[in-house]
Write an enzyme that holds these catalytic residues in place. Structure first.
Site, PDB file in Angstrom:
ATOM      1  CD  GLU A   1      -2.177   4.073   8.075  1.00 42.33           C
ATOM      2  OE1 GLU A   1      -1.936   3.917   9.341  1.00 42.33           O
ATOM      3  OE2 GLU A   1      -2.067   4.461   7.036  1.00 42.33           O
TER       4      GLU A   1
ATOM      5  CG  HIS B   1      -1.413   8.322   4.061  1.00 44.98           C
ATOM      6  ND1 HIS B   1      -1.720   7.867   4.582  1.00 44.98           N
ATOM      7  CD2 HIS B   1      -0.868   9.273   4.799  1.00 44.98           C
ATOM      8  CE1 HIS B   1      -1.191   7.325   5.310  1.00 44.98           C
ATOM      9  NE2 HIS B   1      -1.211   7.999   6.165  1.00 44.98           N
TER      10      HIS B   1
ATOM     11  CE1 TYR C   1      -0.465   2.656  12.750  1.00 46.90           C
ATOM     12  CE2 TYR C   1      -2.517   3.481  12.944  1.00 46.90           C
ATOM     13  CZ  TYR C   1      -0.875   3.049  12.534  1.00 46.90           C
ATOM     14  OH  TYR C   1       0.163   3.310  11.265  1.00 46.90           O
TER      15      TYR C   1
ATOM     16  CD  GLU D   1      -5.382   7.207   9.802  1.00 49.12           C
ATOM     17  OE1 GLU D   1      -4.245   8.805  10.309  1.00 49.12           O
ATOM     18  OE2 GLU D   1      -4.884   6.691  10.229  1.00 49.12           O
TER      19      GLU D   1
ATOM     20  CG  ASN E   1      -5.519   2.991   8.611  1.00 42.37           C
ATOM     21  OD1 ASN E   1      -5.531   2.239   7.529  1.00 42.37           O
ATOM     22  ND2 ASN E   1      -5.606   4.035   8.119  1.00 42.37           N
TER      23      ASN E   1
ATOM     24  NE  ARG F   1      -3.600   2.562   2.442  1.00 39.19           N
ATOM     25  CZ  ARG F   1      -3.414   3.573   3.796  1.00 39.19           C
ATOM     26  NH1 ARG F   1      -3.164   3.018   4.678  1.00 39.19           N
ATOM     27  NH2 ARG F   1      -4.000   4.169   3.692  1.00 39.19           N
TER      28      ARG F   1
HETATM   29  C1  BGC Z   1      -1.241   7.038   9.369  1.00 43.00           C
HETATM   30  C2  BGC Z   1       0.337   6.924   9.154  1.00 43.00           C
HETATM   31  C3  BGC Z   1       1.016   6.824  10.317  1.00 43.00           C
HETATM   32  C4  BGC Z   1       0.290   5.778  11.771  1.00 43.00           C
HETATM   33  C5  BGC Z   1       1.504   6.139  12.760  1.00 43.00           C
HETATM   34  C6  BGC Z   1      -1.927   6.882  10.842  1.00 43.00           C
HETATM   35  O1  BGC Z   1      -2.546   7.436  11.553  1.00 43.00           O
HETATM   36  O2  BGC Z   1      -2.083   7.111   8.859  1.00 43.00           O
HETATM   37  O3  BGC Z   1       0.497   7.792   8.115  1.00 43.00           O
HETATM   38  O4  BGC Z   1       2.310   7.473  10.756  1.00 43.00           O
HETATM   39  O5  BGC Z   1      -0.536   6.225  11.602  1.00 43.00           O
HETATM   40  O6  BGC Z   1       0.812   7.369  13.418  1.00 43.00           O
END
Ligand code: BGC
Length: 470
Positions: free
Chosen positions: A373, A118, A307, A163, A305, A73
């Protein structure tokens, strides 16, 4: 075990890796401008050179091959292709660069997933109001059509906007991302609205002009944490968690996948807060009108995405200012048992991904999902044997497997963030998310695989060989 055609990928973004900020006719983007303003980015660093992927693409390709990825990607730099943002002025050398990247990937049996936007708006368009201006949607649509036309014979997976939440909130409410605005409680909703309109226009253009011939799929990448009530037995906490997810995932997912409109919880919270503050005028959350493109149904898959996760409770003390925070009225806390990896916001909660996937299945009509992501950062003393990150990938991918096998979520692929260490926005080069280490202190910018990269490669290869036995 994952489905036979499961996509195993890694992701990057143009500004974070390419460098070549003025090379061969590229126009400036808002990040070029933002990084030049003192105090915006860690140690006033910038992405002028970054990983220099503009010149060192072959090194990236070697990393992709070493991992055995099936998908990669990447994002296109709008200002590299169209320096002033409009299709009246095409930079052919930018086109050549991306043609080579795409052709090299395909020649290596790697499918590109291409993000059109992006975070790096051409500065020329920011000067005309950027994402706050309603005109941006048609300009984005023209850019998207240009890309479908130019690359769509070979690119079959498209992400229009990465995002929108982050662009709207970090860029226009918190002011910590470009363009650095702090127009609290107003601009982010306008920006989010225009991003949805822009995305929908591009999706409709793809459907009416390119889909039959190119046979690809188009979506937008929605980021969300997993939110759960601080006290699962407390109704206020349950409602707060629902508000948090409505203001994050729901803000963009509800219009596209469920109703064509924003979540009720979000609309009523914003309007109630406006009333409380005596804010009169039209709602701060714009509404879609018959002049807007139809938003509902404008995604061919869900791009997630993910995290981290948060426990949620109401804020309690009512703030008398306009802000997204007071509209949402939640306090987000970290469970002390969740390890923090590198950056303070990133608590490692692999099970949150499984829960979020199930939530998406149950509330958004069981769409096909790509995890576009997910990653783990390192800060401080560098560890090439990044044992914690190895554990992170193992446990996260095992949660994804459970989502597929036990919860029946239609997950189609997983993209690690990121292929290599890169320019981590306001944190500059101080935060490393790569599967490959990049030596930024040396002009050669060598890429060296971390232990986690080796582990990820093993997982991919095991899965592929498991499939061939099926
Ligand atoms: C973004 C990335 C970023 C990653 C880690 C995401 O919000 O798409 O560009 O590097 O988080 O912070």
């Amino acid at each position: 075990m994952f489905p036979p055609d499961f996509a195993w990928g890694a992701a990057t973004a143009a500004y974070q890796i390419e460098g070549g900020w003025q090379a061969d006719g590229k126009g400036p983007s808002i990040w070029d401008t933002f990084c030049r303003e003192k105090g915006r980015v860690f140690e006033d660093q910038n992405g002028d050179l970054a990983c220099n992927s503009y010149e060192l693409w072959e090194k990236d390709l070697a990393c992709i091959q070493q991992l055995g990825l099936t998908h990669y990607r990447l994002s296109l730099s709008w200002a590299r292709l169209l320096p002033d943002g409009t299709s009246q002025n095409v930079n052919q050398r930018g086109v050549q660069y991306y043609n080579k990247v795409i052709d090299d990937l395909l020649a290596s049996d790697v499918s590109p997933m291409v993000t059109l936007y992006h975070f790096d708006l051409p500065q020329a368009l920011q000067d005309q109001g950027g994402w706050k201006s309603p005109d941006i949607a048609a300009l984005f649509d023209n850019y998207a059509k240009f890309c479908f036309q130019t690359f769509g014979d070979r690119v079959k997976l498209w992400i229009t906007i990465n995002e929108p939440y982050v662009c709207a909130k970090l860029g226009h409410e918190d002011g910590i991302h470009a363009p650095g605005l702090k127009d609290k409680g107003i601009a982010p909703y306008v920006v989010g609205h225009n991003m949805l309109r822009a995305h929908a226009m591009a999706w409709h253009s793809y459907s009416s002009t390119y889909r039959a011939k190119q046979k690809g799929a188009v979506s937008l990448a929605i980021n969300s944490d997993w939110f759960e009530p601080l006290d699962p037995g407390c109704n206020e906490d349950i409602a707060a968690a629902q508000r948090a997810i409505a203001f994050t995932l729901g803000w963009f997912a509800w219009p596209v996948f469920v109703t064509g409109d924003y979540p009720e919880v979000m609309k009523s919270a914003i309007d109630a807060q406006s009333d409380k503050l005596g804010y009169n005028g039209t709602s701060r959350l714009p509404r879609f009108s018959s002049d807007d493109p139809t938003i509902l149904g404008t995604a061919d898959f869900f791009a997630l995405n993910y995290y981290t996760s948060r426990k949620v409770t109401p804020r309690g003390s009512c703030e008398h200012t306009l802000s997204m925070k007071s509209d949402q009225d939640t306090e987000e806390v970290l469970d002390p048992s969740w390890p923090i990896c590198g950056v303070s916001w990133l608590a490692v909660v692999p099970y949150g991904l499984r829960k979020l996937l199930k939530y998406i299945k149950d509330t958004l009509g069981n769409p096909a999902v790509y995890i576009t992501e997910n990653g783990f950062s390192q800060v401080g003393p560098l560890q090439m044997k990044d044992v914690q990150r190895c554990e992170f990938y193992k446990s996260t991918i095992s949660e994804v497997a459970k989502a597929v096998q036990e919860d029946g979520v239609n997950v189609r692929g997983y993209f690690a963030w990121s292929l290599m260490d890169n320019f981590e926005w306001a944190d500059g080069f101080s935060v490393r998310f790569g599967l490959f280490h990049v030596d930024f202190s040396d002009a050669a910018l060598d890429r060296t695989i971390y232990q986690s990269g080796q582990e990820y490669a093993k997982m991919i290869s095991k899965n592929k060989s498991g499939q061939s036995k099926m």
